[in-house]
Design an enzyme around this catalytic site. Structure first.
Site, PDB file in Angstrom:
ATOM      1  N   GLU A 212     -58.632 -66.742  37.306  1.00 26.34           N
ATOM      2  CA  GLU A 212     -59.312 -65.710  38.084  1.00 26.34           C
ATOM      3  C   GLU A 212     -58.384 -65.261  39.200  1.00 26.34           C
ATOM      4  OE1 GLU A 212     -62.823 -67.963  39.040  1.00 26.34           O
ATOM      5  OE2 GLU A 212     -62.048 -68.604  40.972  1.00 26.34           O
ATOM      6  N   HIS A 250     -66.022 -67.828  44.752  1.00 22.82           N
ATOM      7  CA  HIS A 250     -65.194 -69.020  44.939  1.00 22.82           C
ATOM      8  C   HIS A 250     -64.303 -68.838  46.166  1.00 22.82           C
ATOM      9  CE1 HIS A 250     -65.414 -70.078  40.372  1.00 22.82           C
ATOM     10  NE2 HIS A 250     -66.406 -70.621  41.049  1.00 22.82           N
TER      11      HIS A 250
END
Lengths: 295, 383
Positions: A212, A250
């Site tokens: 990511e 996150h």
């Protein structure tokens, strides 16, 4: 064979008497994992559904010969819990705790690197590690994994890991080990550690990498693939349309200025010969094709 | 959390970093009295979190009260690169001799702290890095050891200053590093760090990003959070405890898990649409959380369709489906919902939802199908 955990792994759960620790610890045991002990300071002598609880990790290790620890404690207590496990000689520590301050995480990582080279930390802020059919430490839904290989999975995201497991399992493609390295800025175990372990594992024939935005772990993984890997790798990078400067759920998923973009990661991986999919479904389909060609 | 310059300077000062004396003001009379107290000349600086304020007219020098009022009224209320200026920082003007750069952050690749200094301050460090990378000195610091005296001196010496000023810069770097570590910052950046005509070193600007994960041990950060200028949608989501980021598109997004939510944005984009937001409701996807999520998205006037993307892991899809049904009973929505439900017990979940399907609730088996339908519905809704 598998990487990091197998049917011999004996697990102590730090925080077993808490709500989450009990829930996941017992789930892990139900899956077939050897959950041999729990640790909660001040609660030594109790048990959780027959699993003995000790005051310290070193006591738990002395009594049960635990080889791995599952850390399920709140952020303020997690760094000390990780170091306690390392001091007790535990070889593998899996920490699912989300929300540990980055300064604590960096200090803990470097303490481990300097003083406890024999201990591997997976996480924090990760779903854990599962070798299907043998050992599940963490919060992965074991029922969506399929034992027997040949695919190894390494991922920064929990739900995308589940998605990958599910897509492969549905097509009858099994997994050797699935490692969630977590979405924080300083993961204890990175992509390269897992790629190297999968490359060395004879049962793993192909690897799926789910990355990511944020940091440069994927770019470094790309260099490693180009230089050291013989096994095929399929990758997907989440956050191709994420705005710069925002943490996307996150703590580590952030595009800072021009660095950490999905585009740069995808280009680096493609240049290293990795098959880069544009969404998780496509990644699953590509991996199924790769495995069918291997057979 | 990104701090405004005035907050950042106050934060640096707590750890002993020298900053110019100044005051924050929200109106012209307030700016005037601040300047009168400080003494002229002063600098009036727009408090917005965007680079290039000076060139955009957001920083002005005032030699007296009349100039001050002119400057403050020009800056307060101005639109600076899309940011409304609500506050100005008024500070004593410094006699600038040299402009330097200093910062501390985490080098994620090395997993170490990284200190950076440059003699080319006052411009974006990324520009310097691209044009003259040799003008930046980097030094890694092991977090278990911290920035030692020798590290600070080595960084300061690379700037080519005289011995006295070098010593002052080294001391400032140590204070800045303490702020970075003890202050739980992701980034502390001083650009420019100036050397004044009389050889003092002062942080003329401050960019501080605090680590939200550390807020549990910094109750004082609430003051900063209160001053944050959130998008109204983000403010509402924050109140409900949701992990939400507002975006510019027309497809509302709800997903369980950060990675899946990012991925959902991607597939909506690939289907030709644009996401109105990022929203991660976590693994559980309970009725209460789903209700809160639908309320926040339903309140966004730009939303033309809502894509709910759930993967059931430990939380089984039948439980999720019941949660969604309950949530839909509680919330009234203008926009249609496209739901993708997959994972553990997906069949059972879809059966529960089948009874509730309508042109307002469409269930799709895959993420890509759901994205296409959500984008198509958004386009229809826009006409």
């Amino acid at each position: 064979m598998a990487i990091f955990v197998d049917e011999h792994t004996k697990v102590v759960v730090q925080g077993l008497t808490g709500g989450q620790g009990r829930f996941h610890g017992l789930r892990n045991r139900d899956y077939g994992t050897k959950v041999v002990a729990g640790v909660t300071p001040g609660k030594g002598g109790q048990d959780v559904d027959g699993i003995p609880v000790y005051d310290t990790v070193s006591e738990a290790v002395a009594r049960t010969a635990a080889t791995a620890s599952f850390v399920v404690v709140p952020p303020p207590a997690a760094p000390a819990a990780i170091l306690e496990a390392a001091e007790a000689g535990v070889a593998l520590v899996v920490c699912i705790t989300e929300g540990i301050p980055a300064q604590d995480e960096a200090a803990t990582y470097n303490r481990l690197r300097r003083d406890f080279a024999g201990t591997r930390l997976i996480g924090p802020n990760c779903p854990g590690v599962i070798t299907p059919g043998a050992c599940n430490i963490g919060i992965t839904a074991g029922e969506i994994a399929l034992p027997g290989g040949p695919v190894g999975i390494v991922s920064r995201s929990g739900t995308l890991t589940y998605q990958a497991l599910y897509e492969l399992t549905r097509q009858g493609v099994g997994q050797t080990t699935c490692v969630g390295i977590g979405g924080d800025p300083v993961p204890g175990t990175g992509f390269i550690d897992c790629l190297a372990a999968f490359e060395a594992d004879p049962e793993t024939k192909a690897v799926m990498l789910i990355g990511e935005i944020g940091g440069s772990e994927e770019e470094r993984a790309a260099s490693f693939v180009a230089e050291h890997m013989t096994k095929p790798v399929v990758a997907y990078i989440a956050g191709q349309t994420a705005p710069a400067g925002r943490k996307m759920g996150h703590a580590g998923a952030i595009v800072s200025g021009s660095s950490g973009t999905a585009k740069a990661k995808m280009e680096a991986l493609a240049a290293a010969g990795v098959s880069v999919a544009s969404n998780p479904t496509e990644a699953g389909e590509r991996m199924v094709e790769v495995v069918r060609r291997l057979a | 959390m990104d701090l405004f310059e005035y907050q950042g300077k106050e934060y640096l000062a707590r750890y002993g970093v020298p900053v110019p004396e100044g005051r924050v003001a929200t109106d012209v009379p307030g700016a005037r009295s601040a300047a009168d107290e400080l003494g002229y000349p002063v600098v009036v600086k727009a408090q917005v979190q965007v680079g290039g304020r000076g060139k955009a007219g957001g920083i002005k020098v005032a030699a007296d009260g009349a100039e001050l009022e002119q400057a403050a009224s020009a800056i307060l209320g101005m639109d600076l690169k899309g940011h409304l200026v609500r506050r100005v920082w008024v500070e004593r003007a410094s006699a600038i001799e040299r402009e330097l750069y200093a910062s501390f952050t985490l080098d994620r690749a090395a997993r170490l702290h990284l200190g950076m200094v440059s003699a080319e301050g006052g411009v974006e460090i990324e520009e310097v890095a691209a044009r003259t990378p040799e003008a930046i000195t980097r030094r890694h610091v092991d977090p278990t050891e911290g920035l030692g005296e020798d590290d600070a001196v080595a960084l300061a010496q690379s700037l080519g200053l005289d011995a006295v000023v070098t010593g002052r810069v080294a001391a400032l770097l140590r204070s800045l590093y303490t702020c970075f570590v003890e202050g739980d910052a992701d980034l502390v950046e001083v650009n420019p760090l100036v050397v004044t005509a009389d050889g003092e070193v002062v942080a003329l600007d401050a960019k501080v990003t605090l680590d939200d994960n550390a807020s549990f041990r910094h109750p004082d950060w609430q003051v900063f959070a209160a001053a944050a200028e959130l998008d109204p949608r983000e403010a509402m989501a924050k109140e409900k405890g949701l992990n939400y980021i507002g975006l510019d598109g027309e497809v509302g997004i709800i997903a369980n898990g950060a990675g899946l939510a990012m991925s959902t944005l991607d597939v909506v984009n690939q289907a030709g649409g644009r996401a109105a937001n990022f929203l991660d409701i976590g693994g559980g996807a309970s009725a209460a959380v789903m209700t809160a999520a639908l309320e926040v998205i339903g309140a966004d006037p730009a939303v033309r369709s809502i894509f709910v993307n759930i993967f059931g892991g430990i939380t089984r899809c039948d439980e999720v489906a019941r949660g969604i049904v309950t949530a839909l009973e509680r919330v009234t929505l203008r926009a249609p919902i496209v739901l993708r439900l997959d994972g553990t017990n997906a069949e059972a979940g879809r059966e529960i939802l089948a009874a509730h399907q309508s042109d307002r609730l469409v269930v799709q088996p895959t993420m890509l199908d759901a994205a296409r339908v959500a984008v198509a519905l958004a386009a229809e809704g826009g006409n």
